[in-house]
Design a protein around this motif. Structure first.
Motif, short mmCIF file in Angstrom:
data_model
loop_
_atom_site.label_atom_id
_atom_site.label_comp_id
_atom_site.label_asym_id
_atom_site.label_seq_id
_atom_site.Cartn_x
_atom_site.Cartn_y
_atom_site.Cartn_z
N SER A 97 0.81 -1.11 -0.11
CA SER A 97 -0.03 -0.05 -0.14
C SER A 97 0.88 1.25 0.13
O SER A 97 0.45 2.30 -0.25
CB SER A 97 -0.81 0.15 1.17
N VAL A 98 2.25 1.17 0.39
CA VAL A 98 3.03 2.36 0.45
C VAL A 98 4.29 1.71 -0.20
O VAL A 98 4.90 0.62 0.10
CB VAL A 98 3.44 2.55 1.74
N VAL A 99 4.91 2.76 -1.09
CA VAL A 99 6.33 2.48 -1.50
C VAL A 99 7.09 3.70 -0.79
O VAL A 99 7.01 4.90 -1.19
CB VAL A 99 6.43 2.41 -3.12
N HIS A 100 8.32 3.23 -0.37
CA HIS A 100 9.07 4.35 0.28
C HIS A 100 10.32 4.56 -0.63
O HIS A 100 10.87 5.52 -0.13
CB HIS A 100 9.60 3.70 1.51
N SER A 101 10.36 3.92 -1.51
CA SER A 101 11.61 4.26 -2.35
C SER A 101 11.59 4.73 -3.95
O SER A 101 12.41 4.17 -4.68
CB SER A 101 12.30 2.90 -2.26
N VAL A 102 10.61 5.76 -4.13
CA VAL A 102 10.74 6.38 -5.36
C VAL A 102 11.58 7.36 -5.58
O VAL A 102 11.64 8.11 -5.00
CB VAL A 102 9.17 6.80 -5.43
N ASP A 103 12.43 7.02 -6.69
CA ASP A 103 13.81 7.77 -6.81
C ASP A 103 13.87 8.38 -8.29
O ASP A 103 15.13 8.74 -8.69
CB ASP A 103 14.85 7.04 -6.38
N ARG A 104 12.89 8.03 -9.34
CA ARG A 104 13.20 8.37 -10.57
C ARG A 104 12.00 8.48 -11.27
O ARG A 104 10.97 7.85 -11.09
CB ARG A 104 14.15 7.39 -11.13
N SER A 105 11.90 9.37 -12.38
CA SER A 105 10.77 9.07 -13.22
C SER A 105 10.31 7.91 -13.84
O SER A 105 8.93 7.78 -13.89
CB SER A 105 11.04 10.23 -14.28
N ALA A 106 11.15 7.28 -14.48
CA ALA A 106 10.66 6.00 -15.18
C ALA A 106 9.92 4.91 -13.95
O ALA A 106 8.99 4.27 -14.40
CB ALA A 106 11.77 5.33 -15.64
N LEU A 107 10.20 5.09 -12.92
CA LEU A 107 9.47 4.42 -11.87
C LEU A 107 8.27 4.69 -11.26
O LEU A 107 7.25 4.20 -11.10
CB LEU A 107 10.36 4.18 -10.53
N VAL A 108 8.15 6.14 -11.58
CA VAL A 108 6.82 6.85 -11.40
C VAL A 108 5.94 6.40 -12.67
O VAL A 108 4.69 5.96 -12.05
CB VAL A 108 6.98 8.37 -11.25
N GLU A 109 6.24 6.27 -13.48
CA GLU A 109 5.17 5.90 -14.67
C GLU A 109 4.79 4.45 -14.66
O GLU A 109 3.87 4.05 -14.61
CB GLU A 109 6.24 6.20 -16.06
N ALA A 110 5.93 3.57 -14.25
CA ALA A 110 5.71 2.09 -14.07
C ALA A 110 4.81 1.99 -13.03
O ALA A 110 3.59 0.92 -13.19
CB ALA A 110 7.11 1.54 -13.78
N LEU A 111 4.86 2.63 -11.74
CA LEU A 111 4.21 2.38 -10.54
C LEU A 111 2.64 2.85 -10.86
O LEU A 111 1.60 2.16 -10.38
CB LEU A 111 4.58 3.07 -9.44
N SER A 112 2.79 3.99 -11.68
CA SER A 112 1.32 4.60 -11.98
C SER A 112 0.53 3.38 -13.02
O SER A 112 -0.74 3.25 -12.79
CB SER A 112 1.37 5.76 -12.76
N LEU A 122 -1.70 4.01 -4.80
CA LEU A 122 -0.44 3.49 -3.91
C LEU A 122 0.14 4.84 -3.54
O LEU A 122 0.16 5.71 -4.28
CB LEU A 122 0.50 2.81 -5.06
N ARG A 123 0.53 4.74 -2.34
CA ARG A 123 0.94 6.09 -1.64
C ARG A 123 2.78 5.93 -1.89
O ARG A 123 3.23 4.81 -1.87
CB ARG A 123 0.81 6.05 0.08
N CYS A 124 3.24 7.06 -2.33
CA CYS A 124 4.46 7.08 -2.61
C CYS A 124 5.29 8.12 -2.06
O CYS A 124 4.95 9.19 -1.68
CB CYS A 124 4.55 7.32 -4.20
N LEU A 125 6.52 7.40 -1.31
CA LEU A 125 7.38 8.56 -0.86
C LEU A 125 8.64 8.51 -1.61
O LEU A 125 9.13 7.63 -2.27
CB LEU A 125 7.68 8.06 0.79
N ILE A 126 9.06 9.86 -1.61
CA ILE A 126 10.38 9.97 -2.62
C ILE A 126 11.57 9.74 -1.68
O ILE A 126 11.81 10.18 -0.69
CB ILE A 126 10.39 11.55 -2.97
#
Length: 237
Positions: A97-112, A122-126
């Protein structure tokens, strides 16, 4: 004979006392800080035992363990705290329900894309790099991951408008050789600037077994504890 649950209960009591004292020293209420139990390499039986002792938030740093344990304890809130490959986003979105390790644009696109496919938010932390505060990391070239503080606003803006994602705040790991007081004070500044642009992004995920007091002093809302709760980990195969 002392059971595993007895061991976990005793460890949890000690951890809760540390968090309580740290909150008192910082002039904060105890309910401002959430304990996330990091159960990597430990069996799902330990997760169940911790749940029976009142733990509601559990974290994993490997996708394989998350997908094997989360279905066994679906009533818990599952956090993914490790470095993530974009190709595993669908699995993470399914079980966490939460991802603590978002660190790049490509990952944002994939998680979305994955969150939309799973019909969930999905709750995302940078994850913020605090490498500037470390000495050992700089000397060895090692990295704990994360984006530079200056790059947080752009990544935050991308998360904020991404379908299926919710911008939750920031996460960081104190670098090797760093003074955690200085490192987490720096993270607090990053978090404050983020909240000025995104009022709901108020989580600060920081602090582990060795430095939770410094993290709470500087505003941590979530501390991620493994060894203090579960003991020394077995090596991963």
């Amino acid at each position: 004979m002392r059971t595993r649950t007895d061991e976990l209960r005793a460890n949890l009591v000690q951890v809760q006392e540390r968090i309580e004292k740290a909150c008192q020293a910082a002039g904060r209420a105890r309910d401002e800080v959430t304990l996330v139990a990091i159960t990597k390499t430990f069996p799902v039986s330990d997760v169940r035992a911790l749940a029976g002792l009142g733990i509601q938030d559990v974290g994993e740093n490997r996708e394989q363990e998350l997908k094997s344990k989360a279905p066994e304890c679906p009533e818990l809130s599952w956090h993914f705290v490790g470095q993530l490959q974009s190709k595993k986003s669908r699995s993470i979105a399914r079980y966490a329900s939460v991802v603590h390790s978002v660190d790049r644009s490509a990952l944002v696109e994939a998680l979305s894309k994955a969150a939309v496919a799973e019909e969930k938010t999905l709750r995302c932390l940078i994850q913020v790099s605090l490498a500037a505060y470390g000495t050992a990391d700089a000397a060895t070239g090692a990295s704990r991951g994360g984006v530079a503080p200056a790059d947080v606003p752009d990544l935050a803006a991308q998360i904020a408008v991404a379908d299926g994602l919710e911008l939750g705040g920031v996460m960081a790991v104190a670098p090797l050789g760093a003074d955690p007081e200085k490192a987490f004070a720096g993270l607090r500044e990053v978090a404050s600037r983020l909240r000025s642009e995104h009022a709901g992004a108020d989580w600060i995920s920081a602090g582990m077994t060795g430095d939770l007091e410094a993290a709470i002093k500087h505003g941590a809302t979530h501390v991620r504890l493994g060894r203090a709760l579960l003991g020394t980990r077995s090596p991963l195969g």
